[in-house]
Design an enzyme around this catalytic site. Sequence first.
Site, PDB file in Angstrom:
ATOM      1  N   LYS A  68       0.834  -1.209   0.000  1.00 22.08           N
ATOM      2  CA  LYS A  68       0.000   0.000   0.000  1.00 22.08           C
ATOM      3  C   LYS A  68       0.872   1.265   0.000  1.00 22.08           C
ATOM      4  CE  LYS A  68      -1.884   1.916   3.597  1.00 22.08           C
ATOM      5  NZ  LYS A  68      -2.617   2.157   4.843  1.00 22.08           N
ATOM      6  N   ASP A  93      -6.527   1.270   1.006  1.00 26.57           N
ATOM      7  CA  ASP A  93      -6.520   1.370   2.466  1.00 26.57           C
ATOM      8  C   ASP A  93      -7.910   0.996   2.987  1.00 26.57           C
ATOM      9  OD1 ASP A  93      -8.121   3.533   1.840  1.00 26.57           O
ATOM     10  OD2 ASP A  93      -7.048   4.955   3.114  1.00 26.57           O
TER      11      ASP A  93
END
Length: 213
Positions: free
Chosen positions: A120, A138
């Site tokens: 991420k 997220d």
Amino acid sequence: MNKDKRRQILERLREANPNPTTELEYTSPFELLISVILSAQATDVSVNKATAKLYPVANTPEAIQALGVDGLKSYIKTIGLYNAKAENIIKTCAILLEKHNGEVPENRAALEALPGVGRKTANVVLNTAFDWPTIAVDTHIFRVANRTGFAPGKDVNEVEEKLLRHVPAEFKLDVHHWLILHGRYTCIARKPRCGSCLIEDLCEYKQKTEPEE
């Protein structure tokens, strides 16, 4: 959700916010990298408050490494998990100096090899600092993708894969910012603000909320 509906959603989000970007405050790829590492399980607001004091003092790998773990902690102790984050950031600075001439590498594998950097974080840096059409998933994006029916998936990797497949190329650079902001301010976790949502009629969420009086 069909292709036409997805396109309409993206067009509305683009019209409302043509030039979206992260709410983290940074002036270089290195500052962005450090801020994203700090933002794990913390708010952008809390990170910005800490880095507003840290970056004027140290905003390069050399300068942060010179602070040492304890010196860095004094700046970031208001952020969750600051002990582990300080250790990771000091190690990351050492690797950047040793292997990358102090520069943030524009390379996924090299980024993911840095302590405290997962997929991420690498996606955020590649997208925001280097304009790659990556999509960082997220908690906000995971929720919005599943709740709306745009790209449902059982985990973040599945949602990322579906977003990359379903989002047309013209929207890929900006879509993760639109979805994060939508999840942060409109499609919030406890009670989505459906009544003030600009894509409510396109969303396939079954339990829409009534507008607040």
